[in-house]
Scaffold this motif. Structure first.
Motif, PDB file in Angstrom:
ATOM      1  N   GLN A 297      33.750  68.901  77.833  1.00 50.06           N
ATOM      2  CA  GLN A 297      34.703  69.035  76.977  1.00 50.06           C
ATOM      3  C   GLN A 297      34.998  67.793  76.312  1.00 50.06           C
ATOM      4  N   THR A 300      40.235  65.289  75.338  1.00 46.63           N
ATOM      5  CA  THR A 300      41.408  66.110  75.848  1.00 46.63           C
ATOM      6  C   THR A 300      42.630  65.084  75.718  1.00 46.63           C
ATOM      7  N   HIS A 302      46.759  64.995  76.307  1.00 48.85           N
ATOM      8  CA  HIS A 302      48.098  65.767  76.738  1.00 48.85           C
ATOM      9  C   HIS A 302      49.258  64.810  76.812  1.00 48.85           C
ATOM     10  N   ASN A 313      34.616  62.873  77.314  1.00 50.13           N
ATOM     11  CA  ASN A 313      33.501  63.503  78.009  1.00 50.13           C
ATOM     12  C   ASN A 313      32.230  62.666  77.594  1.00 50.13           C
ATOM     13  N   GLU A 318      33.303  62.685  82.874  1.00 48.11           N
ATOM     14  CA  GLU A 318      34.415  62.746  82.231  1.00 48.11           C
ATOM     15  C   GLU A 318      35.128  61.357  82.628  1.00 48.11           C
ATOM     16  N   MET A 320      39.009  60.021  82.771  1.00 55.45           N
ATOM     17  CA  MET A 320      40.267  60.641  82.499  1.00 55.45           C
ATOM     18  C   MET A 320      41.253  59.414  82.738  1.00 55.45           C
ATOM     19  N   GLU A 331      43.984  56.299  75.112  1.00 55.36           N
ATOM     20  CA  GLU A 331      42.645  56.749  74.553  1.00 55.36           C
ATOM     21  C   GLU A 331      41.835  55.687  74.112  1.00 55.36           C
TER      22      GLU A 331
END
Length: 343
Positions: A297, A300, A302, A313, A318, A320, A331
């Protein structure tokens, strides 16, 4: 079947002798010390104001960690309201804390010195070593970092009334766009916090902690004395953690963020191993996870104001990043993590 530690508060309250009259007031020498704290004036410079604000912050920290008191407080976050009862005392030179969650399933946290014990209905009591319980009161208010003023402006503002007490407003304003600020109302008599707002860059309140009742004592309460004598499980050693496997490297962080924790462990929900780093500037935190077996993915994001999450990813690996900072900062952290075997 309820284990005895979880109902410690109810048992000790029921068995305690009835007290006659109100609790003893704060001693006079302590009240005199309050009058010595500086008050802001319109003629002072910004540097003078910041120096005075730091004195108030230190007084707040001292009251939180050295005094005996009981707080009833409410935290509002993401539209949810969570009430707490928090009791603090110093017994034989050792800090004792007892935090009770008043909504939902019974949950309590106890700290005796550097040992924290978690108590709830769904898990076996568990103890570990830590200097704080990481409760609703931000850890930075317990021990302000020495370089706080390098990354935040401290501003001593006006006086208002909170929970029936005169309160001095202290604003902690970030110097860059990578973190949130705080507005703290400090009881002018006890120096305990009466209200703590975490605010975004546009001054929107994203989390609020409000004290609805404060009871400052002149000695540890009978309940805290009993907690100090109670037996809890010995602190455990986490066996599912090790040194990071160097799946990647964090190459950029906002100024002032320092490493707090670094390990490799398995996520309980997924059973997958991840490299994990936790960074803090004393007020905010950023956690970085690298999962080498994540689903594909690309991105992402949120956002809920308080805790934000960004996931990127890289060909099945990934990155996170979760934190109590603006999502733009997360980010940038995620995009500048270099992965093993990736350019």
């Amino acid at each position: 079947m309820m284990f005895p530690w979880l109902v410690l508060a109810a048992v000790t309250t029921a068995s305690a002798p009835t007290q006659q009259g109100p609790k003893a007031p704060v001693s006079q020498p302590q009240s005199q010390a309050v009058e010595q704290l500086p008050q802001p004036s319109s003629s002072q410079s910004a540097q003078q104001n910041q120096a005075q604000a730091m004195e108030w912050l230190k007084a707040l920290s001292h009251a939180l960690t050295h005094e005996d008191y009981v707080l009833s407080l409410v935290k509002v976050q993401e539209g949810r309201v969570q009430p707490f009862r928090y009791e603090h005392g110093v017994v034989d030179g050792k800090e004792i804390e007892h935090l009770v969650f008043l909504n939902g399933p019974p949950r309590e946290v106890v700290r005796k010195g550097n040992v924290v014990t978690l108590l709830d209905m769904d898990h076996t009591p568990f103890s570990y070593r830590a200097d704080t319980i990481r409760g609703p009161i931000p850890d930075a208010l317990l021990s302000p970092p020495a370089d706080l003023a390098d990354h935040y402006d401290l501003v001593l503002a006006g006086v208002s009334r909170i929970a029936g007490h005169p309160a001095q407003l202290l604003r902690i304003v970030p110097k860059d766009q990578y973190r949130h600020g705080f507005w703290i109302w400090i009881d002018r008599d006890s120096h305990l916090p009466l209200r703590v707002d975490r605010v975004a860059q546009d001054a929107e309140v994203i989390e609020q902690l409000m004290v609805v009742d404060v009871d400052q004592l002149d000695k540890p309460s009978a309940h805290i004395e009993r907690v100090a004598k109670a037996k809890f499980p010995a602190p455990s050693t986490l066996t599912n953690q090790g040194a990071p496997e160097k799946l990647g490297k964090v190459t950029w962080l906002p100024p002032g963020f320092r490493p707090v924790v670094a390990n490799y462990h398995r996520l309980a929900q997924l059973g997958e191993g991840v490299d994990y780093w936790l960074y803090s500037d004393g007020l905010a935190e950023i956690a970085v996870y690298i999962n080498p077996s994540a689903p594909r993915q690309d991105l992402t994001i949120h956002q809920n104001g308080f805790f934000n999450l960004v996931g990127i990813n890289h060909g099945g690996t990934e990155v996170m990043v979760v934190g109590t900072v603006p999502s733009a900062a997360l980010e940038r952290v995620a995009s500048q993590v270099t992965l093993q075997g990736h350019p």
